[in-house]
Design an enzyme around this catalytic site. Structure first.
Site, PDB file in Angstrom:
ATOM      1  N   GLY A  15       0.780  -1.197   0.056  1.00  0.00           N
ATOM      2  CA  GLY A  15       0.002  -0.109  -0.049  1.00  0.00           C
ATOM      3  C   GLY A  15       0.923   1.215   0.039  1.00  0.00           C
ATOM      4  O   GLY A  15       1.834   1.259  -0.660  1.00  0.00           O
ATOM      5  N   VAL A  17       2.737   2.583   2.302  1.00  0.00           N
ATOM      6  CA  VAL A  17       4.070   2.424   2.676  1.00  0.00           C
ATOM      7  C   VAL A  17       4.978   1.405   1.943  1.00  0.00           C
ATOM      8  O   VAL A  17       6.075   1.634   1.555  1.00  0.00           O
ATOM      9  CB  VAL A  17       4.087   1.925   4.252  1.00  0.00           C
ATOM     10  CG1 VAL A  17       5.599   1.779   4.708  1.00  0.00           C
ATOM     11  CG2 VAL A  17       3.458   2.961   5.154  1.00  0.00           C
ATOM     12  N   SER A  19       4.715   0.234  -1.029  1.00  0.00           N
ATOM     13  CA  SER A  19       4.961   0.595  -2.420  1.00  0.00           C
ATOM     14  C   SER A  19       6.130   1.556  -2.310  1.00  0.00           C
ATOM     15  O   SER A  19       7.216   1.656  -3.357  1.00  0.00           O
ATOM     16  CB  SER A  19       3.815   1.251  -3.050  1.00  0.00           C
ATOM     17  OG  SER A  19       3.525   2.451  -2.366  1.00  0.00           O
ATOM     18  N   VAL A 134       6.473   3.487  15.830  1.00  0.00           N
ATOM     19  CA  VAL A 134       5.833   4.514  16.758  1.00  0.00           C
ATOM     20  C   VAL A 134       6.900   5.793  16.147  1.00  0.00           C
ATOM     21  O   VAL A 134       7.814   5.906  15.752  1.00  0.00           O
ATOM     22  CB  VAL A 134       7.087   4.259  17.891  1.00  0.00           C
ATOM     23  CG1 VAL A 134       6.426   5.452  18.729  1.00  0.00           C
ATOM     24  CG2 VAL A 134       6.278   3.035  18.573  1.00  0.00           C
ATOM     25  N   ILE A 138      10.469   9.390  12.699  1.00  0.00           N
ATOM     26  CA  ILE A 138      11.369   9.981  13.743  1.00  0.00           C
ATOM     27  C   ILE A 138      12.320   8.875  14.351  1.00  0.00           C
ATOM     28  O   ILE A 138      11.548   7.894  14.825  1.00  0.00           O
ATOM     29  CB  ILE A 138      10.541  10.682  14.922  1.00  0.00           C
ATOM     30  CG1 ILE A 138       9.603  11.661  14.208  1.00  0.00           C
ATOM     31  CG2 ILE A 138      11.405  11.243  15.803  1.00  0.00           C
ATOM     32  CD1 ILE A 138       8.413  12.233  15.423  1.00  0.00           C
ATOM     33  N   GLU A 192      -9.108   9.390   8.798  1.00  0.00           N
ATOM     34  CA  GLU A 192      -9.626   8.337   8.027  1.00  0.00           C
ATOM     35  C   GLU A 192     -11.017   8.569   8.064  1.00  0.00           C
ATOM     36  O   GLU A 192     -11.794   9.348   9.054  1.00  0.00           O
ATOM     37  CB  GLU A 192      -9.176   6.940   8.691  1.00  0.00           C
ATOM     38  CG  GLU A 192      -7.798   6.653   8.117  1.00  0.00           C
ATOM     39  CD  GLU A 192      -7.452   5.279   8.830  1.00  0.00           C
ATOM     40  OE1 GLU A 192      -7.955   4.489   8.490  1.00  0.00           O
ATOM     41  OE2 GLU A 192      -6.227   5.309   9.274  1.00  0.00           O
ATOM     42  N   LYS A 207       1.370   2.967  20.976  1.00  0.00           N
ATOM     43  CA  LYS A 207       2.686   3.531  20.784  1.00  0.00           C
ATOM     44  C   LYS A 207       3.219   3.581  22.279  1.00  0.00           C
ATOM     45  O   LYS A 207       4.542   3.408  22.552  1.00  0.00           O
ATOM     46  CB  LYS A 207       2.490   4.870  19.986  1.00  0.00           C
ATOM     47  CG  LYS A 207       2.399   4.577  18.584  1.00  0.00           C
ATOM     48  CD  LYS A 207       1.928   6.026  17.766  1.00  0.00           C
ATOM     49  CE  LYS A 207       1.635   5.695  16.086  1.00  0.00           C
ATOM     50  NZ  LYS A 207       1.240   6.818  15.643  1.00  0.00           N
TER      51      LYS A 207
END
EC number: 1.1.1.3
Lengths: 433, 433
Positions: A15, A17, A19, A134, A138, A192, A207
């Protein structure tokens, strides 16, 4: 000393990420090979909809049989960017059993089953890395796990959900209400269609569980994390926050108790002073503030989501895992030796901002102050304001000194039973001071 | 699976940082052992003044013969916190030759001789780690080298010297001049008796060389770094900056050229917009902003100096190096495969803020504008102000679009030769936009 036999990578999910991971593996193949010491080969891509055209990915590599892919036995690293609990959990476990190391971006799974997955990785002598789980791009898990490995972390205080930060920032800067700000976030693609996981704090809680476990070298399960969403934050709360020189953020807070014998983890909206570095984190950005004994106060800031930023974190892990593989070693696994218990929310100590609607007559403040005193909660400031509409009610804003959540809950119950208190308009914790 | 034979650590230097390293090794011995998988043993401490009493350190471990200590052959890790070029360089080289891995906090040495030291470490199959050499406690080298190993870093923009940030912050917040702010920094212990290394940018330049090399996978020597100190920044410069919505910081800037074929590294004072995350870095704190292709904009913030923060970084490296040793492996060494050349300052492209003292008469602006045009430097804004004292002079402030440093130098030379330009009051680069 470049090895010519490539390391084989299986990609689970293609999807936003996935791709991007595949794209960077292709466009930056030479750099990645130089940094790893061997070239990477995309050996297979497991997807749900094989007919979809995926630019830059050889259709011959695409399969719907993810299980067969991870069982092949010749895969060096499995990159899991499907998300959710199943089938991701089974696939990761099977991959480890068949000799692959795993890079995952799956916060929900790691928060729920991290211990079992780490155990499986350890048992098979493979790596399980998940920097992307998480705060997106970063670097946070590696700094906590490695850079601060010689220090004692006391507190992690972070904005770890970009959607809710976008909404709260919008409310703060425009005076909009929650629904209006959410609508804008949805229109811009920051929220979303079903925003529950974000606005109710489930995403941030996962997280927080991961961060608390790593920071305190213990195990913190998702169920251990106290969670309160931000759907009830109002424009009036922001007005109150401004009067106190604060703004409101949805925070994930992981703390070691003062006696060092337990930890807490929680997610809820809170006021923080405008002077705190987290207060100026705008839009969908994430930032995590870490307080440790020797290093003092550190902050890590950047984009917390998105295809390319998340792919950056996945690829950083992929390079590390591949280097370990070439060296015949593994990186630091789970460190949970302290076995510190997680205390319930009632034992969390912080400050509170409480707005009350009270009868506008003499003696009310004394009554209210008595309730706080009886529960051992010390008042820092109190502000009483008659209402301009003169309906016989006044607003009373109380800011407390530090007190336990249990004590504050007792105060609020007792206040509600007072005839002169017409309602508790809002209760908000005050953090970062 | 705790190994009982301890890993032996030799400490070179026992000043502010070294004594803190020794203290934490003792007070946190159990945690460190659990995280490493074996206990640490302080095997020797090399100092210059052995008679000095050092709390918590067994006098029997203290020696003045650092060379004999690193040659012992049974030392697993040498921690070098002496600083300076010699004897640190010889001691590190000897330690590597005798089988020890090395953790160093020595920015000057790493900037000058990093390549040779990395080569020695590689030759002997040992680690050379130096997180503490740049920005104290802030995890920066590990994130750049490992977390971003799958990304392409385009730019590093940082406040990497706490002393100068303290001085500039003081000038900004109080309107003080340079000398007054320096005096306060000295009185508070933020500046050394001889502040040259800090205020002239030598310290920041060493860090820029290290950061540029790691970020761009190339070699950048200290001599490759353009360096300008901040002793000539005036209260008037801060007033100009404020008018532009900016503040002034001493920045270390490492950039990849637009064509990707070369890099630049420089240290100088610059205006940055107040909205930039670096603008709000106060006091002696450090912060480094990293821009990369996939991750986007990241920032790392924290204390850039001090005994305990620097010790935190040293100990994080010590844990990593010890884990590698137990695994019979080494971490990622130098990555300089790109061999990108470092371009001279003349090729750096940025914006400029130029204050001129000019004759207060018609036609001057046209003359000045012509000079800029002739050198191909495009003007963004210009502001002309008659002086209230009416001495026949006016101030002319020009802010340019992006132009090369060479072109700007040409402009300034030509301006100085104009009769109507009485003086060039200040030239400052504008960054972070």
């Amino acid at each position: 000393m470049m090895r010519t036999r490539p390391l084989k990578v299986a990609l689970l999910g293609c999807g936003v990420v996935g791709s991007e991971v595949a794209r960077i593996m292709t466009t930056h193949a030479e750099d990645l090979a130089a940094r790893i010491g061997a070239p990477l080969e995309l050996a297979g891509v497991a997807v749900r909809r094989p007919a979809k055209v995926r630019a830059g990915i050889d259709p011959a590599l695409v399969t719907t049989d993810a299980t067969a892919l991870v069982k092949r036995g010749d895969i060096d690293v499995v990159v899991e960017v499907i998300g959710g609990i199943e089938p991701a959990r089974s696939l990761i476990t099977t991959a480890l059993e068949h000799g692959a190391s795993v890079v995952s971006a799956n916060k929900a799974l790691l928060a729920q089953d991290g211990a079992a997955l780490h155990a499986a990785a350890g048992e098979h002598g493979r790596d399980l890395y998940y920097e992307a789980a998480v705060a997106g791009a970063i670097p946070l898990i590696r700094p906590l796990r490695e850079s601060l490995a010689g220090d004692k972390v006391d507190r992690v205080l972070g904005i770890v959900n970009g959607t809710t930060n976008f909404i709260l920032d919008k409310m703060d800067s425009t005076g909009a209400g929650y629904q209006e700000a959410l609508d804008e976030a949805t229109a811009l693609g920051y929220a979303e269609a079903d925003p529950t996981a974000d606005v109710e704090g489930f995403d941030a809680a996962a997280k927080a569980a991961i961060l608390a476990g790593i920071a305190f070298h213990t195990r913190v399960r998702l169920d251990d994390v106290y969670r309160e969403g931000m759907t009830e934050v109002t424009a009036a709360d922001f007005a109150s926050a401004k009067e106190m020189g604060c703004t409101i953020k949805l925070l994930a807070i992981c703390e070691r108790a003062a006696d060092g014998e337990s930890v807490t983890a929680r997610v809820h909206p809170a006021m923080i002073p405008l002077s705190h570095p987290l207060a100026s984190v705008r839009g969908a950005y994430n930032a995590v503030f870490v307080e440790s004994e020797a290093a003092g106060q550190l902050m890590f800031y950047g984009p917390g989501a998105g295809g390319a930023p998340t792919a950056s974190a996945v690829l950083g892990d992929l390079v590390a895992v591949c280097r370990n593989r070439l060296n015949g070693t593994t990186g630091p696994g789970e460190s949970a030796y302290t076995r510190l218990p997680v205390s319930p929310m009632g034992e969390v100590v912080t400050r509170y901002h409480i707005s009350l609607d009270v009868a506008d007559k003499p003696g009310v403040l004394a009554q209210v102050a008595t309730v706080f005193a009886e529960h051992g909660v010390s008042i820092d400031t109190v502000r009483q304001q008659s209402r301009p509409d003169g309906d016989g009610e006044a607003s009373l804003v109380v800011v407390t000194h530090r007190a336990s959540d249990a004590a504050l809950t007792g105060v609020v119950e007792a206040l509600r039973s007072l005839d002169t208190v017409r309602g508790v308009a809002s209760i908000m914790r005050v953090e970062g001071e």
